[in-house]
Scaffold this motif. Sequence first.
Motif, mmCIF file in Angstrom:
data_model
loop_
_atom_site.group_PDB
_atom_site.id
_atom_site.type_symbol
_atom_site.label_atom_id
_atom_site.label_comp_id
_atom_site.label_asym_id
_atom_site.label_seq_id
_atom_site.Cartn_x
_atom_site.Cartn_y
_atom_site.Cartn_z
ATOM 1 N N ARG A 46 0.603 -0.794 -0.087
ATOM 2 C CA ARG A 46 0.198 -0.097 0.238
ATOM 3 C C ARG A 46 0.682 1.212 0.057
ATOM 4 N NH1 ARG A 46 -3.408 0.690 4.449
ATOM 5 N NH2 ARG A 46 -4.365 1.924 3.171
ATOM 6 N N PHE A 47 2.307 1.019 -0.206
ATOM 7 C CA PHE A 47 2.892 2.417 -0.597
ATOM 8 C C PHE A 47 3.652 2.432 -1.485
ATOM 9 C CE2 PHE A 47 6.592 -0.100 0.855
ATOM 10 C CZ PHE A 47 7.246 0.011 0.401
ATOM 11 N N ASP A 48 4.441 3.796 -2.060
ATOM 12 C CA ASP A 48 5.046 3.932 -3.521
ATOM 13 C C ASP A 48 6.073 5.046 -3.052
ATOM 14 O OD1 ASP A 48 3.555 5.601 -3.149
ATOM 15 O OD2 ASP A 48 2.649 5.601 -4.840
ATOM 16 N N SER A 49 5.833 6.301 -2.811
ATOM 17 C CA SER A 49 6.500 7.474 -2.004
ATOM 18 C C SER A 49 5.698 8.181 -2.255
ATOM 19 C CB SER A 49 7.691 7.633 -3.502
ATOM 20 O OG SER A 49 6.080 8.153 -4.610
ATOM 21 N N ASP A 50 6.605 9.221 -1.527
ATOM 22 C CA ASP A 50 5.144 10.738 -0.658
ATOM 23 C C ASP A 50 4.991 11.372 -2.191
ATOM 24 O OD1 ASP A 50 8.074 11.275 -1.780
ATOM 25 O OD2 ASP A 50 8.571 12.494 0.039
ATOM 26 N N VAL A 51 5.218 11.760 -2.992
ATOM 27 C CA VAL A 51 5.341 12.044 -4.038
ATOM 28 C C VAL A 51 3.908 11.570 -4.714
ATOM 29 C CG1 VAL A 51 5.746 12.545 -6.691
ATOM 30 C CG2 VAL A 51 7.184 12.768 -4.939
ATOM 31 N N GLY A 52 3.671 10.014 -4.959
ATOM 32 C CA GLY A 52 2.885 9.563 -5.229
ATOM 33 C C GLY A 52 1.651 9.686 -4.159
ATOM 34 N N PHE A 53 1.943 9.655 -2.760
ATOM 35 C CA PHE A 53 1.100 9.692 -1.658
ATOM 36 C C PHE A 53 0.674 11.568 -1.677
ATOM 37 C CE2 PHE A 53 -0.045 11.875 2.358
ATOM 38 C CZ PHE A 53 -0.901 11.109 3.731
ATOM 39 N N ALA A 54 0.847 12.450 -2.098
ATOM 40 C CA ALA A 54 0.865 13.548 -1.761
ATOM 41 C C ALA A 54 0.178 14.517 -3.208
ATOM 42 C CB ALA A 54 1.623 14.681 -2.647
#
Length: 632
Positions: A46-54
């Motif tokens: 369920r995670f990828d990166s802070d950029v994708g999360f943003a």
Amino acid sequence: MTTTNEDLHLGPDFAAKLGKALPGMLAAGALPDDWDHRATTYDLSRFDSDVGFAERFEQALSEIVETDHAPPQIRDRLAAVGLPFDYARLGQPLSTVFELYTQSRTNAARCFSFASVTKPWLAVIESPTRSLPVRIYAQAALPISDEKKRALRDAGCEIHEQWRTDLPARSPEVLTVLVTDAPFAGDVQTIAADAVCFAVPQGGVLLIRDAARIAPHGIQLIRKRTVAALLAADARAELERVAGLAPTVLTEASAADCEQRLRALFPQVQDSLYFCTGLAAEAAVFTAVGDVLGPEPVALFYAQNGYGGTGQLISDLLARGGAIRPRPLAVIGQDATGNSATLVDRVLAALAELGGAPACVFLETPTNPELQVHDFGALMTGVRAYEQRWGRKVPIIVDTTLAPLYPIFAKDFAADWPFLLVKSGSKYFTKGKATLGVVACASDPIALSIVARARQLSHDADSFARPAQLAELREGLGDLVPRMAAISANTIRLATGLRSAMRARGHEITLYAISEAQVADGMATGMLSFYLPPASTTYADLVDEFVAYLLEHAPTLVKSRVSYGQSTGGGKPDYFYVINPEESTQGALSAEVKNAQKHDNVQICRISVPEHADVDGLMAAMNGFFARKYAG
């Protein structure tokens, strides 16, 4: 949203939207479980990166603002956003949202929060991607020692304190960092600095004006290997202030409280330190080893296939200063003549080639993921011989995170020798409820000197554990003995079940687990690792298919998460954590090292067993997979 040169672009009204949405997001029942301030590890899927999360969070934010959602709907929408990272030390949803808000409010290219007041600007200096000199302009006195200031100046860094006039014009030949004495409220793009730093309660913030001049990758590397993102509890408090709410008050404890409980478990302990993360503890102690044993460079021996973060800390960061010489060694295998060789064998062989130079040994016992228990008798014979020949003691740093009750200082072989304990307290010590590191030693003078030096270094790094973290540690130490007894019994039972299930299908499984005799010797752990017999698969590795099957068929029992020592608490069921280590804890290792770990082209599988474990339920799910793959 797009990214250029590691920039992260947000909509012009992001901060305003978040300010409007925060009261609802912070209402009771609105935050997902993964957003809880005590969550330290997250689902790998369920995670990828802070950029994708943003990007995903900004979309969700617009929906939340435009629709009058109740807390359950907000919770579901936020859960669908996913996660920025797989472990809280790197950053959690709350710290990332706080960073996005601050970035939007200040028009920065990127924003990074830290669980440290000093690391925001020290990270600019320490970044391995930096090529330009740095000058610091601080509006007040910098909270570091005079020794640290001299070292920075000797390394070519300009330091200007009590700076109250305009900054000099920006120069393409130098990085200018402004350290303000209050949270920055303006537009970063309008000032003559490449970065602005300021303190917040229990931490600090770095605002980057141009990601082409200060590379976010280097800042992230320093943050995740030497300290942490702003702790989730403190990030939540910042967001509560933005929303006009009173910050949540948490239970707190002191280092003295924790040392009292640590000594109850390990009476030989004479000094101890508590850090915001395990890697912060390692960074302080390894650096202290170089200072205490130097000035000649110190050879640091460690396992080549151990935790990838430790290897990266040593080779990519600490080695740059020249005080530490990385000496990674294989854990098990064969020597040049084809004979079986262990990590201890390789350490002793390497020591023989040093010619009296200073050295230190870092061992994880038992090892992760193969649970190898080292021959300390042979190791001590070798290092004592080295002392007799060259007049140098070789300190032994031991990480007993996997076996938290192992009484290293009570062992006969540890008498009159500089042994140090360095471990992650985020596992069994805190039940997975805090990213925390622990350092301890007994009465050896060299060990005490290393701990004392680590304490000095950590004051400058501001990397000590926060009071709320120490409260989790105090609680976790209180019931550690009965909890580990239950966990180890569950683990042995699962190991027995795995062997029986595979034998029933005509296979012997290569499995690493702790025995009852080893538990009696203090090696109680909830970890077991094994190699599945080879079978056809459409996945990158058979282990990946195994994990996916368990997640699908036993979702109430299994999560794919990096950590171990987990305890859900609150009357909720505990989960087994099942992973392919090469995709998580060993992610920073080279492909060569990870491939060498395979058996019959199958990667090792690791399971963390909890205290309240439905072993029968997990075995039932596993048997379904075994029936599919080994029916013949």
